[in-house]
Design an enzyme around this catalytic site. Structure first.
Site, PDB file in Angstrom:
ATOM      1  N   ASP A  26       0.814  -1.226   0.000  1.00  0.00           N
ATOM      2  CA  ASP A  26       0.000   0.000   0.000  1.00  0.00           C
ATOM      3  C   ASP A  26       0.842   1.268   0.000  1.00  0.00           C
ATOM      4  O   ASP A  26       0.434   2.294   0.540  1.00  0.00           O
ATOM      5  CB  ASP A  26      -0.962   0.029   1.209  1.00  0.00           C
ATOM      6  CG  ASP A  26      -1.783  -1.234   1.296  1.00  0.00           C
ATOM      7  OD1 ASP A  26      -2.226  -1.705   0.248  1.00  0.00           O
ATOM      8  OD2 ASP A  26      -1.964  -1.748   2.415  1.00  0.00           O
TER       9      ASP A  26
ATOM     10  N   HIS B 282      -4.243  -2.439  -6.059  1.00  0.00           N
ATOM     11  CA  HIS B 282      -3.692  -1.116  -6.290  1.00  0.00           C
ATOM     12  C   HIS B 282      -4.856  -0.174  -6.530  1.00  0.00           C
ATOM     13  O   HIS B 282      -5.791  -0.533  -7.229  1.00  0.00           O
ATOM     14  CB  HIS B 282      -2.874  -1.079  -7.582  1.00  0.00           C
ATOM     15  CG  HIS B 282      -1.648  -1.906  -7.545  1.00  0.00           C
ATOM     16  ND1 HIS B 282      -0.698  -1.766  -6.582  1.00  0.00           N
ATOM     17  CD2 HIS B 282      -1.215  -2.859  -8.383  1.00  0.00           C
ATOM     18  CE1 HIS B 282       0.278  -2.612  -6.838  1.00  0.00           C
ATOM     19  NE2 HIS B 282      -0.015  -3.292  -7.918  1.00  0.00           N
TER      20      HIS B 282
ATOM     21  N   ASP C 108       2.003  14.534   0.907  1.00  0.00           N
ATOM     22  CA  ASP C 108       1.012  15.602   1.104  1.00  0.00           C
ATOM     23  C   ASP C 108       0.139  15.365   2.337  1.00  0.00           C
ATOM     24  O   ASP C 108      -0.318  16.298   2.983  1.00  0.00           O
ATOM     25  CB  ASP C 108       0.124  15.731  -0.143  1.00  0.00           C
ATOM     26  CG  ASP C 108      -0.457  14.398  -0.598  1.00  0.00           C
ATOM     27  OD1 ASP C 108       0.342  13.466  -0.817  1.00  0.00           O
ATOM     28  OD2 ASP C 108      -1.688  14.275  -0.706  1.00  0.00           O
TER      29      ASP C 108
HETATM   30  P1  GDP Z   1      -0.316   0.086  -3.798  1.00  0.00           P
HETATM   31  O1  GDP Z   1      -0.881  -1.258  -3.546  1.00  0.00           O
HETATM   32  O2  GDP Z   1       1.128   0.168  -3.388  1.00  0.00           O
HETATM   33  O3  GDP Z   1      -0.531   0.568  -5.182  1.00  0.00           O
HETATM   34  O4  GDP Z   1      -1.043   1.100  -2.824  1.00  0.00           O
HETATM   35  P2  GDP Z   1      -2.623   1.370  -2.642  1.00  0.00           P
HETATM   36  O5  GDP Z   1      -3.232   1.634  -3.932  1.00  0.00           O
HETATM   37  O6  GDP Z   1      -3.243   0.361  -1.799  1.00  0.00           O
HETATM   38  O7  GDP Z   1      -2.553   2.667  -1.713  1.00  0.00           O
HETATM   39  C1  GDP Z   1      -2.121   3.841  -2.122  1.00  0.00           C
HETATM   40  C2  GDP Z   1      -3.231   4.857  -1.958  1.00  0.00           C
HETATM   41  O8  GDP Z   1      -2.656   6.107  -1.876  1.00  0.00           O
HETATM   42  C3  GDP Z   1      -4.180   4.912  -3.129  1.00  0.00           C
HETATM   43  O9  GDP Z   1      -5.450   5.288  -2.675  1.00  0.00           O
HETATM   44  C4  GDP Z   1      -3.564   5.989  -4.011  1.00  0.00           C
HETATM   45  O10 GDP Z   1      -4.501   6.649  -4.851  1.00  0.00           O
HETATM   46  C5  GDP Z   1      -3.042   6.912  -2.985  1.00  0.00           C
HETATM   47  N1  GDP Z   1      -1.832   7.652  -3.332  1.00  0.00           N
HETATM   48  C6  GDP Z   1      -0.731   7.246  -4.021  1.00  0.00           C
HETATM   49  N2  GDP Z   1       0.200   8.208  -4.014  1.00  0.00           N
HETATM   50  C7  GDP Z   1      -0.320   9.254  -3.293  1.00  0.00           C
HETATM   51  C8  GDP Z   1       0.159  10.534  -2.901  1.00  0.00           C
HETATM   52  O11 GDP Z   1       1.276  10.926  -3.197  1.00  0.00           O
HETATM   53  N3  GDP Z   1      -0.677  11.299  -2.148  1.00  0.00           N
HETATM   54  C9  GDP Z   1      -1.922  10.898  -1.771  1.00  0.00           C
HETATM   55  N4  GDP Z   1      -2.659  11.688  -1.031  1.00  0.00           N
HETATM   56  N5  GDP Z   1      -2.390   9.689  -2.107  1.00  0.00           N
HETATM   57  C10 GDP Z   1      -1.610   8.879  -2.862  1.00  0.00           C
END
Ligand code: GDP
Length: 426
Positions: free
Chosen positions: A12, A40, A334
């Site tokens: 995540d 994701h 952020d």
């Molecule tokens: P993954 O499995 O590593 O892709 O992670 P997830 O999708 O489960 O969690 C990442 C969450 O953070 C998602 O809801 C993304 O849209 C969000 N996200 C990713 N990068 C950023 C960021 O730089 N800032 C914010 N606020 N949200 C982000």
């Protein structure tokens, strides 16, 4: 050129967003491990999507999306996912499935549920997607490879063998309904019909692509600390989450992986059980959870609230090292803009000994966080495009983390969208 995008922590970290972003300059995106257990979340011009099996490149017209041999392939989930994105206006992606990928069967999902039920309070917090029973069968050599779907004689013989073995456990350990060879054969036939148009000798395809100089992106799932060898065993996943495994799970030479982009989150979150040294609780955790990610830190697959914690230098330094990181993408920075002060876990105290090296699980259970507090920047940094334009305390936080983990932070993510990225020249 081959790049990998992998996680430094417990998953995540925002790998989906980084992959989606790098997808623009990629020809091929490959999933090389894991299954539909993690997800994701991707935000782009088509909307917000939770992907579990499809590579995050499916939103581009110019990319080929590959399910590598290392993946736990749940065929109905894959097809539902394709349908769900096409229904929302995304053009039909070009998808190839390795003829050597193995198939998650409905009984793997049942065994996962039954085992968690049996373990009760001692359960692993599985997402019940069948992943652990699937990989157990793969290594016990009783799994189904995609190629086998096209050998009817083999299937007919194998379903009988599987029923004999599984039914003993179903009857005596779980006291649940038994499997039948006819039922399994029917299931396999339906999978064969669904997957047939996509089956490909993926390693050969990638061999040719590398020769032609194509850009290939390997997309990892979860993070270093969930790796079965190098993670917090036994609270880990069942396939390797490391970039090195990308070579095996895609079928390419290890020396072709030239760039390893390790996604590292600006604070910590974890799902499932297991030691989590920098974990926070109560209102402090609730607030970070509510503000975290894009719309709160809740599991993409299960909707479960994630466990929250401060940035953990010890775990992240190790997580980056074990991946073989060339670049760190530092994400969700952020989110921390509301804090007056930001605690960071800089070391572990294990029975009075202070260490910055990540220990094995038995010692990890005893570790207490050593915290250092940095000043917050108290403003919204979304929309900022240049590193110099970030508030001073925000840059100090990034540089503090970079110095402590010892790997270059070349990308800073300051929002969930593709364009919310600040590149740093290192
Ligand atoms: P993954 O499995 O590593 O892709 O992670 P997830 O999708 O489960 O969690 C990442 C969450 O953070 C998602 O809801 C993304 O849209 C969000 N996200 C990713 N990068 C950023 C960021 O730089 N800032 C914010 N606020 N949200 C982000």
């Amino acid at each position: 050129m081959v790049k990998a995008v992998v996680g430094a922590n417990w998953g995540d970290e925002g790998k989906g967003k980084i992959t989606d972003m790098l997808g623009e300059t990629s020809d091929i995106i490959v999933r090389f491990q894991g299954g539909a257990n993690a997800g994701h979340t991707i935000v782009n011009n088509y909307g917000k999507f939770a992907l579990h099996t499809l590579p995050s490149g499916v939103f581009y017209n110019h990319t080929t999306s590959i399910i590598g041999n290392g993946v736990a392939l749940n065929i109905p989930v894959l097809f539902k996912e394709i349908q769900s994105i096409v229904d929302r206006g995304v053009p039909m992606p070009k998808i190839l499935v390795s003829d050597r990928a193995q198939i998650v069967m409905s009984y793997h999902i049942l065994f996962d549920e039954y085992e968690e039920e049996r373990l009760g309070k001692k359960s692993f917090g599985s997402t019940k997607s069948g992943i652990a029973p699937f990989y157990s069968d793969k290594y016990a050599k009783i799994g189904f490879q995609v190629s086998e779907l096209f050998d009817e004689e083999l299937l007919k013989e194998k379903v009988v063998r599987i029923c004999e073995q599984k039914n003993i456990i179903l009857e005596h350990l779980y006291h649940k309904p038994l499997l039948t060879p006819e039922g399994l054969l029917e299931e396999l036939h339906s999978y064969r019909d669904m997957v047939e148009p996509y089956v490909c000798d993926v390693s050969l395809y990638l061999h040719e692509a590398i020769k032609e100089g194509k850009n290939i992106l390997l997309e990892g799932q979860l993070g270093s600390l969930k790796d079965p060898d190098h993670g917090i065993y036994p609270m880990v996943t069942s396939s390797s989450t490391l970039a090195a495994y990308g070579a095996i799970g895609a079928g390419i030479p290890p020396y072709e992986i030239k760039q390893i982009i390790t996604v590292c989150k600006a604070y910590s979150s974890a799902v499932g059980a297991g030691a989590f040294v920098s974990e926070i609780f109560g209102d402090e955790a609730d607030e970070l959870r509510r503000r975290g990610g894009d719309g709160g830190e809740f599991g993409a697959t299960t909707g479960r609230p994630r466990r929250m914690g401060w940035f953990d230098v010890v775990a992240s330094k190790y997580g980056c090292r074990i991946q073989g990181t060339t670049d760190v993408a530092f994400t969700v920075l952020d989110v921390l803009g509301y804090l007056d002060e930001i605690p960071v876990c800089v070391a572990y105290d294990i029975d009075g000994e202070i260490t910055t090296e990540f220990p094995t699980t038995n010692l990890l259970e005893k570790a207490k966080p050593v915290l250092e507090t940095l000043p917050g920047w108290k403003c919204d940094i979304r929309g900022i495009k240049k590193y110099e334009d970030l508030p001073e305390n925000c840059r100090k936080y990034i540089e503090f983390v970079e110095e402590k983990i010892g790997f270059p932070i070349t990308m800073v993510s300051n929002g969930p969208g593709r364009e919310d990225i600040i590149y740093r020249n290192k």
